[in-house]
Design a protein around this motif. Structure first.
Motif, PDB file in Angstrom:
ATOM      1  N   ILE A   1      59.498   5.751  11.124  1.00 40.32           N
ATOM      2  CA  ILE A   1      60.270   6.701  11.928  1.00 40.32           C
ATOM      3  C   ILE A   1      61.725   6.285  11.823  1.00 40.32           C
ATOM      4  O   ILE A   1      62.137   5.264  12.376  1.00 40.32           O
ATOM      5  N   GLY A   2      62.497   7.059  11.074  1.00 37.53           N
ATOM      6  CA  GLY A   2      63.911   6.726  10.879  1.00 37.53           C
ATOM      7  C   GLY A   2      64.815   7.737  11.538  1.00 37.53           C
ATOM      8  O   GLY A   2      64.464   8.310  12.570  1.00 37.53           O
ATOM      9  N   THR A   3      65.952   7.986  10.903  1.00 39.87           N
ATOM     10  CA  THR A   3      66.922   8.912  11.486  1.00 39.87           C
ATOM     11  C   THR A   3      67.115  10.162  10.634  1.00 39.87           C
ATOM     12  O   THR A   3      68.031  10.935  10.868  1.00 39.87           O
ATOM     13  N   ALA A   4      66.268  10.370   9.631  1.00 39.62           N
ATOM     14  CA  ALA A   4      66.354  11.609   8.855  1.00 39.62           C
ATOM     15  C   ALA A   4      66.025  12.772   9.778  1.00 39.62           C
ATOM     16  O   ALA A   4      65.182  12.644  10.657  1.00 39.62           O
ATOM     17  N   HIS A   5      66.679  13.918   9.588  1.00 41.03           N
ATOM     18  CA  HIS A   5      66.446  15.122  10.403  1.00 41.03           C
ATOM     19  C   HIS A   5      66.738  14.904  11.883  1.00 41.03           C
ATOM     20  O   HIS A   5      66.169  15.575  12.735  1.00 41.03           O
ATOM     21  N   LEU A   6      67.605  13.959  12.198  1.00 39.30           N
ATOM     22  CA  LEU A   6      67.916  13.653  13.596  1.00 39.30           C
ATOM     23  C   LEU A   6      68.355  14.901  14.348  1.00 39.30           C
ATOM     24  O   LEU A   6      68.001  15.112  15.499  1.00 39.30           O
ATOM     25  N   GLY A   7      69.131  15.743  13.663  1.00 35.49           N
ATOM     26  CA  GLY A   7      69.690  16.938  14.293  1.00 35.49           C
ATOM     27  C   GLY A   7      68.634  17.871  14.848  1.00 35.49           C
ATOM     28  O   GLY A   7      68.763  18.379  15.960  1.00 35.49           O
ATOM     29  N   GLU A   8      67.548  18.102  14.089  1.00 36.65           N
ATOM     30  CA  GLU A   8      66.536  19.069  14.512  1.00 36.65           C
ATOM     31  C   GLU A   8      65.709  18.580  15.689  1.00 36.65           C
ATOM     32  O   GLU A   8      65.182  19.361  16.452  1.00 36.65           O
ATOM     33  N   PHE A   9      65.556  17.275  15.825  1.00 34.16           N
ATOM     34  CA  PHE A   9      64.604  16.750  16.808  1.00 34.16           C
ATOM     35  C   PHE A   9      65.258  16.106  18.028  1.00 34.16           C
ATOM     36  O   PHE A   9      64.572  15.658  18.934  1.00 34.16           O
ATOM     37  N   GLY A  10      66.592  16.034  18.013  1.00 35.48           N
ATOM     38  CA  GLY A  10      67.295  15.526  19.189  1.00 35.48           C
ATOM     39  C   GLY A  10      67.061  14.056  19.472  1.00 35.48           C
ATOM     40  O   GLY A  10      67.246  13.599  20.596  1.00 35.48           O
ATOM     41  N   GLY A  11      66.616  13.283  18.479  1.00 42.24           N
ATOM     42  CA  GLY A  11      66.420  11.846  18.692  1.00 42.24           C
ATOM     43  C   GLY A  11      65.171  11.355  18.001  1.00 42.24           C
ATOM     44  O   GLY A  11      64.328  12.146  17.558  1.00 42.24           O
ATOM     45  N   ARG A  12      65.043  10.042  17.909  1.00 41.41           N
ATOM     46  CA  ARG A  12      63.914   9.463  17.169  1.00 41.41           C
ATOM     47  C   ARG A  12      62.582   9.683  17.884  1.00 41.41           C
ATOM     48  O   ARG A  12      61.538   9.760  17.249  1.00 41.41           O
ATOM     49  N   GLU A  13      62.608   9.795  19.214  1.00 41.76           N
ATOM     50  CA  GLU A  13      61.355  10.075  19.947  1.00 41.76           C
ATOM     51  C   GLU A  13      60.784  11.428  19.488  1.00 41.76           C
ATOM     52  O   GLU A  13      59.582  11.576  19.288  1.00 41.76           O
ATOM     53  N   GLY A  14      61.697  12.390  19.313  1.00 43.82           N
ATOM     54  CA  GLY A  14      61.273  13.722  18.838  1.00 43.82           C
ATOM     55  C   GLY A  14      60.730  13.664  17.431  1.00 43.82           C
ATOM     56  O   GLY A  14      59.749  14.340  17.099  1.00 43.82           O
ATOM     57  N   ILE A  15      61.357  12.846  16.585  1.00 45.51           N
ATOM     58  CA  ILE A  15      60.878  12.681  15.207  1.00 45.51           C
ATOM     59  C   ILE A  15      59.479  12.073  15.221  1.00 45.51           C
ATOM     60  O   ILE A  15      58.581  12.523  14.506  1.00 45.51           O
ATOM     61  N   CYS A  16      59.286  11.059  16.050  1.00 48.57           N
ATOM     62  CA  CYS A  16      57.974  10.394  16.148  1.00 48.57           C
ATOM     63  C   CYS A  16      56.901  11.387  16.582  1.00 48.57           C
ATOM     64  O   CYS A  16      55.814  11.437  16.014  1.00 48.57           O
ATOM     65  N   LYS A  17      57.229  12.198  17.579  1.00 49.62           N
ATOM     66  CA  LYS A  17      56.280  13.188  18.092  1.00 49.62           C
ATOM     67  C   LYS A  17      55.909  14.190  16.988  1.00 49.62           C
ATOM     68  O   LYS A  17      54.738  14.506  16.780  1.00 49.62           O
ATOM     69  N   ALA A  18      56.930  14.654  16.241  1.00 47.34           N
ATOM     70  CA  ALA A  18      56.687  15.646  15.179  1.00 47.34           C
ATOM     71  C   ALA A  18      55.816  15.064  14.069  1.00 47.34           C
ATOM     72  O   ALA A  18      54.868  15.701  13.602  1.00 47.34           O
ATOM     73  N   LYS A  19      56.109  13.843  13.651  1.00 50.20           N
ATOM     74  CA  LYS A  19      55.373  13.249  12.533  1.00 50.20           C
ATOM     75  C   LYS A  19      53.958  12.826  12.961  1.00 50.20           C
ATOM     76  O   LYS A  19      53.027  12.834  12.157  1.00 50.20           O
ATOM     77  N   SER A  20      53.805  12.471  14.239  1.00 56.35           N
ATOM     78  CA  SER A  20      52.489  12.037  14.734  1.00 56.35           C
ATOM     79  C   SER A  20      51.469  13.166  14.751  1.00 56.35           C
ATOM     80  O   SER A  20      50.268  12.914  14.901  1.00 56.35           O
ATOM     81  N   GLU A  21      51.933  14.411  14.587  1.00 56.17           N
ATOM     82  CA  GLU A  21      51.000  15.541  14.505  1.00 56.17           C
ATOM     83  C   GLU A  21      50.032  15.376  13.337  1.00 56.17           C
ATOM     84  O   GLU A  21      48.965  15.980  13.325  1.00 56.17           O
TER      85      GLU A  21
END
Length: 468
Positions: free
Chosen positions: A198-218
């Motif tokens: 879980i890095g910082t790619a696409h940070l803009g769309e997800f509003g933070g790394r927690e959002g990225i983690c949630k999206a990828k955990s799907e």
């Protein structure tokens, strides 16, 4: 070695009944095409006799406008959302984007014995996918995601390329919004799936790394119940990732994981390490540079082990793997080394690339384009990169683009601020780079070019090579 997607074996044709069943569509004016349909495609330029053209609609295009063209090229059928005044059989569906997904899911279901790996992550997806393609491709025909066909359109298009000969599939899943991986992993139906990091790619769309983690955990929601979830053991978000896992079986990789590397030796263009697994330990000579690629290799090993591959096959596959185009490709040009890492970029991979360049010889120059998809964090992330990169053992960082000034501002806080030069455009940077080579004649130099896809940093690299 078995080729992945370039096989000459024909695709399994579609019957009209299958097409209607998969899409729940209706034949317009009861006109049906001659059977069978050879393949389904979305690119009008490649349409030919025997094809079905699926007309997608986007914000800036509507492929319904190309139906007359594909009909003229011999296309037998158009899958559409509204009837078009063209003499071609038309299957009318509620939503062509969803119909593409339904067709892909139908095709996937036709191969119940196929062993599927799905992977996602902020960085390393493409390289890990290529490593897995090399491991599995030596055992049996394997379908591997091509290029960046990893979104809600690309993944179903890849699934439509499944053939009876394929025994494995390696599917890369990307996320640009919440719900996208939920959708694509449901189409893919993997036996083994997981997150690399879980890095910082696409940070803009997800509003933070927690959002990225949630999206990828799907990705964990659609693994076969008797399948295996793959987890990064040493990620900042390992705890949260574990909570998303639904399978009884899981395998972790990285430091503190089930599959890990020790005795790592990083060379200029390769690495050696000992790979530790439940099947034993083996030394790997990896033809990839950088510590991050050791991490990618341990991930690839974990995915392969989980799908039943032997350690010997994993070693052979990793040692024979080749990088994707624009992923740390080493090009010797006269006395100079040019490293093409222009495929894409995020803050993590930019630092990893700097580490690889620092291992090279001669005068070391990093040519850095902008990183996209960082949203409101763009200026800060480029500022931090500028601040950090000048502390690597590099001789010069040449920042190019809209955020070059932010990188320059970051570098100004360091004792090595003079190492970073900023240019607004590639045209501005090219004369500087050309002069630099002249000044350092006959010394050998090492250049690394990297930036997000839209910056086309490979153009600047090609322009410089022409001047050498």
């Amino acid at each position: 070695m078995h080729t992945s997607t370039t096989s000459t074996v024909a695709l399994t044709p579609w019957t009209l009944e299958q097409l209607q069943q998969a899409t729940q569509g209706d034949w317009y004016q009861d006109k049906q095409p001659p059977e069978p349909i050879k393949r389904i495609l979305t690119d009008s330029r490649h349409a030919e006799w025997g094809d079905a053209f699926l007309a997608l609609k986007g914000e800036r295009f509507d492929a319904h406008d190309f139906i007359a063209q594909v009909a003229a090229q011999g296309c037998q059928l158009a899958i559409v959302e509204r009837p078009v005044n063209v003499d071609i059989a038309q299957l009318i569906v509620a939503d062509t984007r969803l119909a593409l997904g339904h067709l892909a899911a139908y095709r996937r279901a036709q191969y119940p014995d196929l062993k599927v790996i799905a992977l996602t992550g902020s960085s390393g997806k493409t390289t890990t996918k290529e490593m897995l393609g090399s491991i599995l491709g030596q055992i049996a025909p394997t379908l591997v995601t091509r290029g960046n066909l990893n979104n809600d359109l690309g993944v179903p298009m890849m699934l439509l390329e499944l053939k009876p000969e394929h025994q494995y599939a390696v599917m890369e899943l990307g996320a640009s919004h919440q719900g996208e991986i939920d959708y694509t992993s449901n189409l893919v139906q993997p036996q083994v799936a997981g997150i690399l990091n879980i890095g910082t790619a696409h940070l803009g769309e997800f509003g933070g790394r927690e959002g990225i983690c949630k999206a990828k955990s799907e990705i964990y929601a659609h693994i076969a119940k008797n399948g295996v979830s793959i987890i990064p053991a040493d990620d900042d978000f390992t705890q949260q990732i574990r909570q998303a896992v639904e399978t009884a079986r899981q395998l972790s990789f990285g430091e503190g994981g089930d599959v890990f590397a020790t005795d790592i030796q990083i060379n200029a263009q390769s690495c050696q390490f000992d790979l530790h697994t439940s099947q034993g330990t083996q030394q790997i000579n990896l033809p990839f540079a950088g510590l991050h690629n050791v991490h990618n290799a341990t991930a690839a090993a974990a995915f392969a082990l989980a799908i039943g591959v032997t350690l010997d096959n994993i070693v052979t596959g990793l040692e024979q793997a080749k990088g994707a185009k624009g992923r740390l490709n080493f090009i010797q040009h006269q006395q100079h080394l040019l490293i093409d890492d222009t495929y894409n970029a995020n803050p993590t991979s930019m630092r990893a690339a700097a580490e690889v360049l620092s291992q090279q010889t001669g005068f070391k120059v990093m040519v850095m384009g902008d990183i996209g998809e960082l949203g409101d964090a763009s200026v800060q992330e480029h500022h931090d990169l500028g601040r950090d990169l000048v502390d690597y053992s590099l001789d010069l960082i040449v920042a190019v683009g809209e955020f070059a000034q932010a990188a320059l501002q970051g570098a100004s806080h360091s004792h090595h601020s003079e190492k970073l030069k900023a240019f607004a455009t590639q045209a501005d940077a090219l004369p500087f780079l050309t002069d630099l080579i002249q000044q350092h004649q006959p010394e050998s130099m090492s250049f690394l070019f990297k930036g997000s896809r839209y910056t086309h940093m490979e153009t600047l690299m090609a322009d410089l090579m022409e001047k050498l």
